[in-house]
Design a protein around this motif. Sequence first.
Motif, PDB file in Angstrom:
ATOM      1  N   GLN A 133       1.806  10.809  13.058  1.00 19.10           N
ATOM      2  CA  GLN A 133       0.750   9.787  13.014  1.00 19.10           C
ATOM      3  C   GLN A 133      -0.160   9.869  14.245  1.00 19.10           C
ATOM      4  OE1 GLN A 133       2.371   5.758  11.901  1.00 19.10           O
ATOM      5  NE2 GLN A 133       4.303   6.894  11.807  1.00 19.10           N
ATOM      6  N   PHE A 134       0.444  10.041  15.410  1.00 17.66           N
ATOM      7  CA  PHE A 134      -0.296  10.003  16.671  1.00 17.66           C
ATOM      8  C   PHE A 134      -1.310  11.153  16.776  1.00 17.66           C
ATOM      9  CE2 PHE A 134      -0.695  11.193  21.178  1.00 17.66           C
ATOM     10  CZ  PHE A 134      -1.151   9.990  21.704  1.00 17.66           C
ATOM     11  N   LEU A 135      -0.927  12.338  16.323  1.00 15.81           N
ATOM     12  CA  LEU A 135      -1.815  13.491  16.446  1.00 15.81           C
ATOM     13  C   LEU A 135      -3.019  13.399  15.505  1.00 15.81           C
ATOM     14  CD1 LEU A 135       0.806  16.358  16.908  1.00 15.81           C
ATOM     15  CD2 LEU A 135      -0.708  15.398  18.647  1.00 15.81           C
ATOM     16  N   GLN A 136      -2.856  12.655  14.423  1.00 17.55           N
ATOM     17  CA  GLN A 136      -3.975  12.436  13.510  1.00 17.55           C
ATOM     18  C   GLN A 136      -4.947  11.396  14.069  1.00 17.55           C
ATOM     19  OE1 GLN A 136      -1.983  11.354   9.879  1.00 17.55           O
ATOM     20  NE2 GLN A 136      -1.547  13.483   9.295  1.00 17.55           N
ATOM     21  N   ASP A 137      -4.372  10.414  14.757  1.00 20.19           N
ATOM     22  CA  ASP A 137      -5.173   9.333  15.330  1.00 20.19           C
ATOM     23  C   ASP A 137      -4.392   8.752  16.495  1.00 20.19           C
ATOM     24  OD1 ASP A 137      -6.417   6.966  16.034  1.00 20.19           O
ATOM     25  OD2 ASP A 137      -6.702   6.259  13.979  1.00 20.19           O
ATOM     26  N   ASN A 138      -4.877   8.985  17.747  1.00 18.97           N
ATOM     27  CA  ASN A 138      -4.069   8.595  18.900  1.00 18.97           C
ATOM     28  C   ASN A 138      -3.998   7.088  19.145  1.00 18.97           C
ATOM     29  OD1 ASN A 138      -6.495   7.991  20.124  1.00 18.97           O
ATOM     30  ND2 ASN A 138      -6.483   9.783  21.493  1.00 18.97           N
ATOM     31  N   SER A 139      -4.521   6.323  18.214  1.00 18.35           N
ATOM     32  CA  SER A 139      -4.303   4.876  18.271  1.00 18.35           C
ATOM     33  C   SER A 139      -3.190   4.460  17.300  1.00 18.35           C
ATOM     34  CB  SER A 139      -5.589   4.119  17.911  1.00 18.35           C
ATOM     35  OG  SER A 139      -5.912   4.325  16.543  1.00 18.35           O
ATOM     36  N   LYS A 140      -2.640   5.465  16.587  1.00 20.77           N
ATOM     37  CA  LYS A 140      -1.576   5.197  15.603  1.00 20.77           C
ATOM     38  C   LYS A 140      -0.207   5.597  16.162  1.00 20.77           C
ATOM     39  CE  LYS A 140      -4.249   3.801  12.209  1.00 20.77           C
ATOM     40  NZ  LYS A 140      -4.763   4.710  11.194  1.00 20.77           N
ATOM     41  N   GLY A 141       0.818   5.125  15.457  1.00 22.24           N
ATOM     42  CA  GLY A 141       2.190   5.416  15.891  1.00 22.24           C
ATOM     43  C   GLY A 141       2.711   4.313  16.788  1.00 22.24           C
ATOM     44  N   LYS A 142       3.971   3.965  16.619  1.00 25.58           N
ATOM     45  CA  LYS A 142       4.569   2.898  17.418  1.00 25.58           C
ATOM     46  C   LYS A 142       5.356   3.491  18.582  1.00 25.58           C
ATOM     47  CE  LYS A 142       5.049  -0.197  13.450  1.00 25.58           C
ATOM     48  NZ  LYS A 142       5.993  -0.851  12.514  1.00 25.58           N
ATOM     49  N   LEU A 143       4.919   3.157  19.805  1.00 26.47           N
ATOM     50  CA  LEU A 143       5.612   3.683  20.979  1.00 26.47           C
ATOM     51  C   LEU A 143       7.072   3.232  21.034  1.00 26.47           C
ATOM     52  CD1 LEU A 143       2.817   3.381  23.680  1.00 26.47           C
ATOM     53  CD2 LEU A 143       3.887   5.491  22.869  1.00 26.47           C
ATOM     54  N   LYS A 144       7.367   2.122  20.365  1.00 23.42           N
ATOM     55  CA  LYS A 144       8.745   1.637  20.301  1.00 23.42           C
ATOM     56  C   LYS A 144       9.664   2.687  19.694  1.00 23.42           C
ATOM     57  CE  LYS A 144       9.758  -3.278  20.008  1.00 23.42           C
ATOM     58  NZ  LYS A 144       9.804  -4.463  19.152  1.00 23.42           N
ATOM     59  N   ASP A 145       9.077   3.554  18.854  1.00 22.67           N
ATOM     60  CA  ASP A 145       9.878   4.570  18.176  1.00 22.67           C
ATOM     61  C   ASP A 145      10.263   5.737  19.087  1.00 22.67           C
ATOM     62  OD1 ASP A 145       9.821   3.192  15.808  1.00 22.67           O
ATOM     63  OD2 ASP A 145       8.147   4.317  14.946  1.00 22.67           O
ATOM     64  N   VAL A 146       9.634   5.848  20.237  1.00 18.13           N
ATOM     65  CA  VAL A 146       9.892   7.019  21.080  1.00 18.13           C
ATOM     66  C   VAL A 146      10.407   6.701  22.483  1.00 18.13           C
ATOM     67  CG1 VAL A 146       8.291   8.553  19.905  1.00 18.13           C
ATOM     68  CG2 VAL A 146       7.438   7.127  21.737  1.00 18.13           C
ATOM     69  N   TYR A 147      10.527   5.432  22.814  1.00 17.79           N
ATOM     70  CA  TYR A 147      10.923   5.158  24.205  1.00 17.79           C
ATOM     71  C   TYR A 147      12.383   5.485  24.467  1.00 17.79           C
ATOM     72  CZ  TYR A 147      13.277   0.708  23.070  1.00 17.79           C
ATOM     73  OH  TYR A 147      14.131  -0.249  22.581  1.00 17.79           O
ATOM     74  N   ASP A 148      13.193   5.630  23.413  1.00 18.37           N
ATOM     75  CA  ASP A 148      14.594   6.009  23.651  1.00 18.37           C
ATOM     76  C   ASP A 148      14.891   7.390  23.064  1.00 18.37           C
ATOM     77  OD1 ASP A 148      14.568   5.458  20.960  1.00 18.37           O
ATOM     78  OD2 ASP A 148      16.335   4.173  20.969  1.00 18.37           O
ATOM     79  N   HIS A 149      13.961   8.317  23.292  1.00 19.23           N
ATOM     80  CA  HIS A 149      14.081   9.663  22.736  1.00 19.23           C
ATOM     81  C   HIS A 149      15.258  10.436  23.326  1.00 19.23           C
ATOM     82  CE1 HIS A 149      12.392  13.751  21.623  1.00 19.23           C
ATOM     83  NE2 HIS A 149      13.130  14.055  22.649  1.00 19.23           N
ATOM     84  N   GLU A 150      15.504  10.321  24.627  1.00 19.21           N
ATOM     85  CA  GLU A 150      16.434  11.255  25.278  1.00 19.21           C
ATOM     86  C   GLU A 150      17.900  10.979  24.908  1.00 19.21           C
ATOM     87  OE1 GLU A 150      18.451  10.653  28.169  1.00 19.21           O
ATOM     88  OE2 GLU A 150      18.041   8.509  28.261  1.00 19.21           O
ATOM     89  N   CYS A 151      18.730  12.007  25.096  1.00 22.83           N
ATOM     90  CA  CYS A 151      20.114  11.966  24.613  1.00 22.83           C
ATOM     91  C   CYS A 151      20.920  10.793  25.177  1.00 22.83           C
ATOM     92  CB  CYS A 151      20.814  13.285  24.966  1.00 22.83           C
ATOM     93  SG  CYS A 151      20.165  14.724  24.072  1.00 22.83           S
ATOM     94  N   GLY A 152      20.745  10.513  26.468  1.00 23.60           N
ATOM     95  CA  GLY A 152      21.514   9.433  27.091  1.00 23.60           C
ATOM     96  C   GLY A 152      21.244   8.072  26.490  1.00 23.60           C
ATOM     97  N   SER A 153      20.042   7.881  25.965  1.00 21.48           N
ATOM     98  CA  SER A 153      19.705   6.587  25.364  1.00 21.48           C
ATOM     99  C   SER A 153      20.564   6.281  24.150  1.00 21.48           C
ATOM    100  CB  SER A 153      18.233   6.550  24.956  1.00 21.48           C
ATOM    101  OG  SER A 153      17.401   6.528  26.087  1.00 21.48           O
ATOM    102  N   MET A 154      20.944   7.321  23.395  1.00 23.72           N
ATOM    103  CA  MET A 154      21.796   7.113  22.222  1.00 23.72           C
ATOM    104  C   MET A 154      23.101   6.453  22.640  1.00 23.72           C
ATOM    105  SD  MET A 154      19.797   8.452  19.970  1.00 23.72           S
ATOM    106  CE  MET A 154      18.464   7.996  21.083  1.00 23.72           C
TER     107      MET A 154
END
Length: 401
Positions: free
Chosen positions: A120-141
Amino acid sequence: MSTNSTVYIAGLGVITAIGNNVPDHLDAFKNKRAGMAGITLVDTVHKGKLPVAEVKLTNKELIALTGLTEHNSRTALLSLAAAKEAIADAAIPNLDSLRVGLVSANTVGGMDRSEDFFVQFLQDNSKGKLKDVYDHECGSMTEIVADKLGITEFVTTISTACSSSANAIFYGARLLRNDVVDVVIAGGADSLTKFTLNGFNTLMILDEAFCKPFDQNRKGLNLGEGAGYLVLVSDKVAKTLTKPAYCTLSGYNNSNDAFHQTASSPDGTGSYLAMQGALKKSGLKPADISYINLHGTGTPNNDSAEGTAVKRVFDPHYPPMSSTKSFTGHTLGASGGVEAVFSALAIKHKIIYPNLRFQTRMNELPFEPETHYLADQPVKHVMSNSFGFGGNCTSLIFSEV
């Protein structure tokens, strides 16, 4: 507590393509029901071309099962589902009064959410929910699961490719033996992502048919997903359990052959050293092992290297052995935890698992895997192998109580 104290397995939890809990898995093994099928959950160019072993629950269903949210990664959802089952299964009296640790492994972290975000973000950089990526790294799991379970005493993450959750289990055992904690939930989880599908496809080690581990005509692996956890307890806690422990963790070793980033050494040096080291730690001889849960990915390189190492350790007397990845696919960072659960169940229920789709013995090996489901077997000691990229090789040995 002395550093020679016994580590007991008190509880098990597992979710893979062949079941959502322990009873499901026992039924699938008995009925030789594999979990591979077409891709349905990942939006990928490989859909319709490559078989995978997906957990048969949607994220929405996993959210209902775990109490997490739509912003959580599928990795975290799978992890919590299996960890909760393991804790409930252990039924440890007065758990709240004990020092409890969580050692969890994964390799993809929240990559599934990040991949969706960037479409979504690459199509329109105002799209996509940052909430979906703030816990990307392995330790966050691990942190998400620990928070949900209320574990604060000791929490850490291990990521060593396909040996990750086997290493988590033996790290947990060392915490117990050195009196850092009283109870450890140890294992790991991984979900399917575009990144892993693309990566393994680039390495040209995926089979377009269902995988055939340890077969002369094997062509590669099938990727899977899932989670597997053990509840490890000290002597002191074992005495308070309301039901018998499944088994003990009697041996463990991690070795590295430093041969190649993604390939095993032809003579299986790392695999050999891991198995030998685990045997030495347990005080057992090769002849004492009742069953080997092979790493057995189905790739030409891995099975040849592991087979060569097994020959070096066990020749001329080979115990029954099989690759349960013929059921679950290769669950990557989860595989060591998933297969540790299977190893404990083999001891408790006295069973040997079949190696599905095996037809032709490998030319270079004097043995072949078991193809039948065997009940009422004298299973006293099980070796479980987990060998990862970078030559990171781990063997665990489980023994009857």
